[in-house]
Scaffold this motif. Sequence first.
Motif, short mmCIF file in Angstrom:
data_model
loop_
_atom_site.label_atom_id
_atom_site.label_comp_id
_atom_site.label_asym_id
_atom_site.label_seq_id
_atom_site.Cartn_x
_atom_site.Cartn_y
_atom_site.Cartn_z
N GLN A 174 0.86 -1.18 0.00
CA GLN A 174 0.00 0.00 0.00
C GLN A 174 0.90 1.23 0.00
O GLN A 174 1.49 1.58 1.01
CB GLN A 174 -0.92 -0.02 1.22
CG GLN A 174 -1.86 -1.20 1.18
CD GLN A 174 -2.66 -1.35 2.45
OE1 GLN A 174 -2.32 -0.82 3.49
NE2 GLN A 174 -3.75 -2.11 2.37
N LEU A 175 1.00 1.85 -1.17
CA LEU A 175 1.91 2.97 -1.37
C LEU A 175 1.13 4.25 -1.63
O LEU A 175 0.00 4.23 -2.11
CB LEU A 175 2.86 2.67 -2.54
CG LEU A 175 3.62 1.34 -2.45
CD1 LEU A 175 4.40 1.09 -3.73
CD2 LEU A 175 4.53 1.32 -1.24
N TYR A 176 1.76 5.39 -1.33
CA TYR A 176 1.14 6.68 -1.63
C TYR A 176 1.02 6.85 -3.14
O TYR A 176 1.82 6.30 -3.90
CB TYR A 176 1.98 7.82 -1.05
CG TYR A 176 1.97 7.89 0.45
CD1 TYR A 176 0.77 7.90 1.15
CD2 TYR A 176 3.14 7.96 1.17
CE1 TYR A 176 0.74 7.97 2.53
CE2 TYR A 176 3.14 8.03 2.54
CZ TYR A 176 1.93 8.04 3.22
OH TYR A 176 1.92 8.10 4.59
N PRO A 177 0.03 7.63 -3.60
CA PRO A 177 -0.08 7.87 -5.05
C PRO A 177 1.18 8.51 -5.61
O PRO A 177 1.81 9.35 -4.97
CB PRO A 177 -1.26 8.83 -5.16
CG PRO A 177 -2.04 8.65 -3.90
CD PRO A 177 -1.03 8.28 -2.85
N SER A 178 1.54 8.09 -6.80
CA SER A 178 2.70 8.63 -7.47
C SER A 178 2.38 10.02 -8.00
O SER A 178 1.30 10.24 -8.56
CB SER A 178 3.09 7.71 -8.63
OG SER A 178 4.07 8.30 -9.43
N PRO A 179 3.27 11.00 -7.86
CA PRO A 179 2.98 12.34 -8.36
C PRO A 179 2.88 12.41 -9.88
O PRO A 179 2.29 13.33 -10.42
CB PRO A 179 4.16 13.18 -7.87
CG PRO A 179 5.18 12.25 -7.37
CD PRO A 179 4.55 10.91 -7.19
N ARG A 180 3.40 11.42 -10.61
CA ARG A 180 3.36 11.43 -12.07
C ARG A 180 1.96 11.26 -12.62
O ARG A 180 1.55 11.94 -13.53
CB ARG A 180 4.26 10.34 -12.64
CG ARG A 180 5.73 10.63 -12.45
CD ARG A 180 6.54 9.53 -13.04
NE ARG A 180 6.29 8.36 -12.17
CZ ARG A 180 6.63 7.13 -12.45
NH1 ARG A 180 7.22 6.87 -13.57
NH2 ARG A 180 6.39 6.16 -11.63
N ASN A 181 1.20 10.28 -12.07
CA ASN A 181 -0.08 9.99 -12.68
C ASN A 181 -1.22 9.89 -11.68
O ASN A 181 -2.34 9.62 -12.06
CB ASN A 181 -0.02 8.71 -13.52
CG ASN A 181 0.45 7.53 -12.69
OD1 ASN A 181 0.40 7.58 -11.46
ND2 ASN A 181 0.92 6.51 -13.35
N GLY A 182 -0.93 10.06 -10.40
CA GLY A 182 -1.97 10.06 -9.39
C GLY A 182 -2.48 8.69 -9.00
O GLY A 182 -3.34 8.57 -8.16
#
Length: 135
Positions: A118-126
């Motif tokens: 469970q990872l935080y959303p990536s800033p590249r694509n949300g």
Amino acid sequence: MLQRTSCVDTINIKIVSFSSTVQIGDSCIINGLSRALAVQRESEVFYGNEGDLSSYQVYSEPIPFLPINESFTYSRQNPNPLIKVGRIDITGISSASLLHVGSSNHVSMEARIKHIRQLYPSPRNGRNEGEQGQR
């Protein structure tokens, strides 16, 4: 059961864990089973409902054992009924694994592990990287 003698001068094992077995001597049946739930999170949060293995299908699905339909012939000669080994060095035995010195009639080993990330959303694509699958 086979009538052979196994002889090992030295066995050096650092770690044996999680339903693993070190069997020295003959055995009739060895069954090993290990079930694990591995959760990886970017933040240290515990929701309180993790750890119910019955809620994951991977632990209850039957393992398909396909029949072996190949015919084969072999010839065996055991002029010396002794298996001799000088030294065995093992770093680790884990998750329903086995070190067996001797003869056995039936061995069954099973390890089932469910990995959750469970990872935080990536800033590249949300999107969460766990939703994308393998990269």
